[in-house]
Design a protein around this motif. Structure first.
Motif, mmCIF file in Angstrom:
data_model
loop_
_atom_site.group_PDB
_atom_site.id
_atom_site.type_symbol
_atom_site.label_atom_id
_atom_site.label_comp_id
_atom_site.label_asym_id
_atom_site.label_seq_id
_atom_site.Cartn_x
_atom_site.Cartn_y
_atom_site.Cartn_z
ATOM 1 N N UNK A 64 38.817 32.022 30.929
ATOM 2 C CA UNK A 64 40.279 32.755 31.065
ATOM 3 C C UNK A 64 40.900 33.162 30.900
ATOM 4 N N UNK A 65 40.985 33.135 29.521
ATOM 5 C CA UNK A 65 41.375 33.381 28.287
ATOM 6 C C UNK A 65 40.617 33.946 27.229
ATOM 7 N N UNK A 79 35.400 53.288 28.446
ATOM 8 C CA UNK A 79 34.887 52.005 27.245
ATOM 9 C C UNK A 79 33.829 51.648 28.455
ATOM 10 N N UNK A 80 34.273 51.566 29.674
ATOM 11 C CA UNK A 80 33.867 51.029 30.960
ATOM 12 C C UNK A 80 31.837 51.561 31.135
ATOM 13 N N UNK A 81 32.563 53.338 30.533
ATOM 14 C CA UNK A 81 31.868 54.698 31.328
ATOM 15 C C UNK A 81 30.759 54.131 30.138
ATOM 16 N N UNK A 133 39.334 43.275 29.259
ATOM 17 C CA UNK A 133 38.345 43.606 29.493
ATOM 18 C C UNK A 133 36.723 42.514 30.061
ATOM 19 N N UNK A 134 37.673 41.521 29.408
ATOM 20 C CA UNK A 134 37.310 39.495 29.573
ATOM 21 C C UNK A 134 36.286 39.864 31.435
ATOM 22 N N UNK A 169 31.102 44.852 26.682
ATOM 23 C CA UNK A 169 32.229 46.149 27.623
ATOM 24 C C UNK A 169 31.961 47.719 28.111
ATOM 25 N N UNK A 170 31.464 47.936 26.819
ATOM 26 C CA UNK A 170 30.925 49.358 26.942
ATOM 27 C C UNK A 170 29.597 49.007 27.068
#
Lengths: 335, 335
Positions: free
Chosen positions: A308-309, B10-12, B43-44, B140-141
């Motif tokens: 969650x964090x 980043x996601x892209x 991003x998490x 994330x990337x």
């Protein structure tokens, strides 16, 4: 325990009082720590000083035999010798205390000598901090020489160098012409390299090894405060008690030189600063393990574990609670 | 820098955005740290996961060649691969960044790969903390595999193991039957030991070495969560690109097994806890270096250096000022 009484007995050189005082500084109990701090502060006023010798050597170089022979030589000259150890890996038990004394049997029976095994904390920093205080207690008890031994593992040499006026490196004769796996940085720390076992069949190898190291030491930059010829490599035989007086004379000469140059006191002052900062750092971290801070740490760690964090965000919250945000001191502005 | 925009790029899978985001988390500027923390937290939520592979091997075992061949094999399967490094000793310069890319020339030109050298902090803890955040950015990337390499020095393996789902140890064929100076504890950490250079003249030696390690691994207690046969020793040839697919299959099999057993997620949760605590510890110590706390530290250190206070007494005063007395938490009671 009455501080005045203990300090008085220590000043009179009472060995049982010394052992009790060391047990006190090694204790983790807050009230013991408080008494220990007061005792150390009181003793510091006396200003008694021993020569503090750090000694490193990997197992097999004959360290115990060397300490025994060297220590007996010193007590034979009427000097009082204390032997302390910094060994964070030792699983301390009644057995290993006995071990420390049985491997130096003659010295442990010598009324001029005092032998104390490594304190039992598992963290090197903790072991070294308490050993530093034990050194101060030995000085207050009138010991002339304090030998602080360590086995050549990890960072323990660096810690022992921060406890010592002179740093000795004990080596065994090498098989060939290679410099035996002495870790980088250790040779640079040594004031005196002693090649042990210069006796019997090994004597030629010891002399070759000594010459190799003497050559290597010449390649190192001499410390600006030290006289020509230091750091130095010498042969000794702990078994035949040969070369020990010569080594001792070199140690005294180097210590005297540094005293006259003002370096001796300057290094001790720098070391005291180091241990102060180390004590603060460790105390600060220890505070995370108690009371409200501990509870908060656990709660935030739970949030982190559940995703969650992020660790970064949770750490930021914790540090804000502790008043230690990035870019600010840990003290309130009024502090 | 706009967090939303950066997160979107980043996601892209935008590699320049990734590089910029890593530079952001590596920055020591407080405002950068704040932005980085917010970005990571954002991003998490996406929950993208790569397989994190830690890789250790001393110089000379062919680590770069292995990473290049292994990485090319993965990108050949359509997987995206990021390579990060934890190397606190590297004196970072334009030259060494170039070095990291030139030693893996083919991989660095591969559009499916991303190579980033070690962050430039001198402290291992700092390097590893920032690398952990870089791993999160790579995930994330959309990278499928993140390889975190380290050279077998000091504690860096322990840190890399705390960053990895699987820990790989790369070895070279040994000359004789001895286990080549693998440090105690490292072998215990390995999930897979890969003996490289199983090609040409060295092939028989590699196979012998592999058998030796397989035997040694059987003597270690199997981790209760792992299937029969792990940890495992295998031969590979990075040069001839042999054994790499077999090794990859073993890695996937082990990771799948752990996922099904729930161990995979549990280990990641424990690692997140570890990095949270580490971030707090380092942040707390850093606060001693700034503002009012720093001034007070310096004043007390001066008293200690002049012998007017013992390190213990001065530390006690400093800790009291910080609200971190022994036996109390660092938080005020109301905290």
């Amino acid at each position: 325990m009455d501080i005045e009484e203990l300090a008085g007995k220590l000043a009179a050189g009472d060995r049982r009082a010394l052992a009790r005082a060391i047990t006190l500084v090694e204790s983790r109990r807050p009230d013991h720590r408080e008494t220990a701090t007061a005792l150390l502060q009181r003793l510091a006023q006396q200003g008694r000083q021993a020569l503090r010798l750090g000694l490193s050597g990997t197992p097999g170089v004959g360290k115990s035999t060397f300490i025994e022979s060297f220590g007996m030589m010193l007590t034979g000259q009427g000097l009082r010798v204390a032997v302390l150890a910094v060994d964070p890996s030792s699983a301390r038990s009644g057995g290993s205390i006995l071990g420390d004394k049985t491997r130096m049997e003659r010295l442990s029976r010598d009324p001029g000598a005092f032998i104390r095994p490594s304190p039992s904390q598992s963290q090197l920093g903790g072991v070294a901090r308490r050993t530093r205080e034990a050194v101060a207690l030995c000085e207050a008890a009138g010991f002339d020489v304090v030998l602080i031994e360590t086995v050549g593992v990890g960072q323990s040499e660096t810690m022992v160098a921060q406890l010592s006026d002179l740093f000795l490196l004990l080596l065994a004769p090498a098989g060939g012409d290679e410099l035996q796996g002495v870790k980088r940085g250790i040779m640079e720390m040594a004031d005196l390299i002693l090649v042990n076992k210069a006796d019997g069949d090994l004597k030629p190898a010891a002399m070759r090894t000594c010459a190799d190291y003497a050559g290597a030491l010449r390649l190192l930059r001499r410390r600006p405060q030290d006289p020509e010829g230091f750091p130095k490599a010498m042969c000794v035989s702990a078994l035949e008690e040969a070369g020990l007086e010569a080594a001792w004379n070199e140690m005294r000469a180097l210590a005297d030189w540094r005293r006259e140059a003002g370096v001796f006191a300057a290094v001790r002052a720098q070391q005291a600063r180091f241990w102060f900062a180390e004590e603060v750092r460790q105390g600060l971290l220890a505070a995370l393990e108690t009371g409200a801070a501990k509870l908060r740490m656990e709660a935030l760690a739970g949030q982190v574990a559940e995703g969650r964090m992020t660790p970064a965000l949770a750490a930021r919250e914790m540090l804000a609670l502790l008043g230690a945000e990035a870019g600010q001191g840990a003290l309130p502005p009024s502090g």
